[in-house]
Write an enzyme that holds these catalytic residues in place. Sequence first.
Site, short mmCIF file in Angstrom:
data_model
loop_
_atom_site.label_atom_id
_atom_site.label_comp_id
_atom_site.label_asym_id
_atom_site.label_seq_id
_atom_site.Cartn_x
_atom_site.Cartn_y
_atom_site.Cartn_z
CG LEU A 132 -61.39 49.01 62.95
CD1 LEU A 132 -62.35 50.19 63.08
CD2 LEU A 132 -60.38 49.32 61.84
CB THR A 133 -61.56 43.68 63.78
OG1 THR A 133 -60.54 44.21 62.95
CG2 THR A 133 -62.22 42.50 63.10
CD GLU A 134 -67.92 46.67 65.75
OE1 GLU A 134 -69.00 46.37 65.22
OE2 GLU A 134 -67.71 47.71 66.40
NE ARG A 254 -54.28 48.97 55.80
CZ ARG A 254 -55.39 49.67 55.62
NH1 ARG A 254 -55.36 50.78 54.92
NH2 ARG A 254 -56.53 49.24 56.13
N GLY A 350 -39.10 20.08 51.03
CA GLY A 350 -39.82 18.80 50.93
C GLY A 350 -40.28 18.28 52.28
CD GLU A 374 -51.43 46.21 61.65
OE1 GLU A 374 -50.88 47.16 61.12
OE2 GLU A 374 -50.97 45.61 62.64
N1 COS Z 1 -56.11 58.68 56.12
C1 COS Z 1 -56.89 59.73 56.51
N2 COS Z 1 -58.22 59.83 56.22
C2 COS Z 1 -58.77 58.82 55.52
C3 COS Z 1 -58.03 57.71 55.07
C4 COS Z 1 -56.64 57.66 55.39
N3 COS Z 1 -55.87 56.65 55.01
N4 COS Z 1 -58.85 56.87 54.42
C5 COS Z 1 -60.07 57.44 54.42
N5 COS Z 1 -60.02 58.62 55.09
C6 COS Z 1 -61.10 59.58 55.29
C7 COS Z 1 -61.70 60.00 53.94
O1 COS Z 1 -60.99 61.07 53.36
C8 COS Z 1 -63.11 60.38 54.32
O2 COS Z 1 -63.08 61.69 54.87
P1 COS Z 1 -64.30 62.73 54.59
O3 COS Z 1 -65.48 62.14 55.28
O4 COS Z 1 -63.84 64.00 55.24
O5 COS Z 1 -64.47 62.80 53.12
C9 COS Z 1 -63.45 59.40 55.46
O6 COS Z 1 -62.18 58.95 56.00
C10 COS Z 1 -64.22 58.21 54.97
O7 COS Z 1 -63.45 57.59 53.95
P2 COS Z 1 -64.08 56.60 52.86
O8 COS Z 1 -65.31 57.21 52.28
O9 COS Z 1 -62.98 56.18 51.94
O10 COS Z 1 -64.57 55.39 53.79
P3 COS Z 1 -64.96 53.95 53.38
O11 COS Z 1 -65.96 53.44 54.32
O12 COS Z 1 -65.35 53.90 51.94
O13 COS Z 1 -63.56 53.18 53.63
C11 COS Z 1 -61.98 51.42 53.40
C12 COS Z 1 -63.33 51.99 53.02
C13 COS Z 1 -61.82 50.14 52.65
C14 COS Z 1 -60.88 52.38 53.00
C15 COS Z 1 -61.90 51.23 54.92
O14 COS Z 1 -63.08 50.64 55.41
C16 COS Z 1 -60.74 50.32 55.33
O15 COS Z 1 -59.57 50.67 55.20
N6 COS Z 1 -61.05 49.14 55.84
C17 COS Z 1 -60.07 48.19 56.31
C18 COS Z 1 -59.98 48.21 57.77
C19 COS Z 1 -58.90 47.31 58.22
O16 COS Z 1 -57.77 47.39 57.76
N7 COS Z 1 -59.23 46.43 59.15
C20 COS Z 1 -58.27 45.52 59.67
C21 COS Z 1 -58.44 45.36 61.11
S1 COS Z 1 -57.79 46.63 62.04
S2 COS Z 1 -56.11 45.89 62.67
#
Ligand code: COS
Length: 396
Positions: A132-134, A254, A350, A374
Amino acid sequence: MGLGRDEMDKSVSEDFLRLKQQVVQFIEQDLEPVHLQVEESAEIPEHLVDKMRRLGLFGLSIPRDYGGLGLTTLEEILIYEEITKTNACFRSRIGTSNGIGSMGILYDGTEEQKRRYLPRVASGEWTAAFALTEPDAGSDAANISTQAVLDGDSWVLNGTKQFITNADTAQFFTTIAVTDETKGASGGVTAFIVERDAPGFVVGPADVKMGLKGSHTHELVFKDCRVPAENVIGGMARVGQGFKTAMRVLDKGRLSMGACAVGAAQKVLDLCVERVQRELASGMAKADLQAEMFALADMATQLYAARQMLYSTAIKKDEGRNVTQEASMTKIFCTEMASRIAGLAMDSFGEEGILTRSRIEIFLRDVRLYRIYEGTSEIQRIIVSRNLLKNSRSRA
Ligand code: COS
């Protein structure tokens, strides 16, 4: 002292307790004796990976129908807790594959995809990774730029992924890419299965990291990389739904991070207790060890709270309830708790603690990474606070 573990043992099956006993024996007899060697060489000996395969550790939470052990979330985290008491990379080798690497297929894959990939992951024949990460989008997952375009009967992927755990050993990668820029996270992101030998796919060299030395992360480059059209997780019907797949996978991941933090913190506490016991046995007065004794009490208290939170969230998840918010809170609390405990232990040990590759020094470095992997603590705080605001709006 169990600090909540013994009570939990009563809510799992006899079969599971037998497995856990085998795992504890494996840790004590095989993993513990080489934990330092693995730290120094940054490699897990292959015969140990083979033994992990034989114990079924690569398929902990994969259902029995697909060759796994079919453990509940609670049971799985109890195993991770044990394994992270030794070198953290052992958990990473199995947990990333059985967890974020393949869970997307289990949650949202087609039956055909499940049959092709999950039994091979469960047996440990194939390792799975999660991409996922970029470089410009780690935490802000909706802003990834890896693109996938449908061209005839294949998807063509272009982009770069970064810090991908187990990329050196993985045979396939759950890869998240943009398929419709105009829709973003809500319908414009898709999850793909990219096999290692896909044309145009290259795994870069291993990153040199401060911790988790034996668990390798790499850059991945997709240059006109072609994957068959049917490699969309869940099939064509789920094109655009990959963000949700990724988020669901991370909810579970998580909790695994929380379990790693709790396991490591328990080991650090055990080391600190042993140290104080040694001091007492050598004739030191309790009064002279008051600072260390208070530190032990603080560590045990924080660990107890973290463990209750972890188990309670795992049980909720096993009941089929949405735990997005609880998983984020658990990750924040458990991983920050482990860092605090490792810091207290360093104070207590220490100069003995600061020696390179002393037990405490290794834990201090490794547990710091759990706050980042994560989803950073900051990302978890965003998720928790947004949920609070959303829920309070819906109540208003
Ligand atoms: N489970 C299922 N669906 C989810 C969800 C979850 N935990 N979290 C969000 N969604 C869904 C939302 O309901 C929304 O659906 P609809 O489009 O149908 O309304 C869609 O996904 C988009 O969600 P949202 O608007 O919350 O997206 P954002 O871009 O605002 O998300 C966060 C922001 C911070 C939540 C997200 O980018 C995130 O978790 N980032 C961290 C990623 C990460 O952990 N990276 C680490 C590397 S991977 S090992």
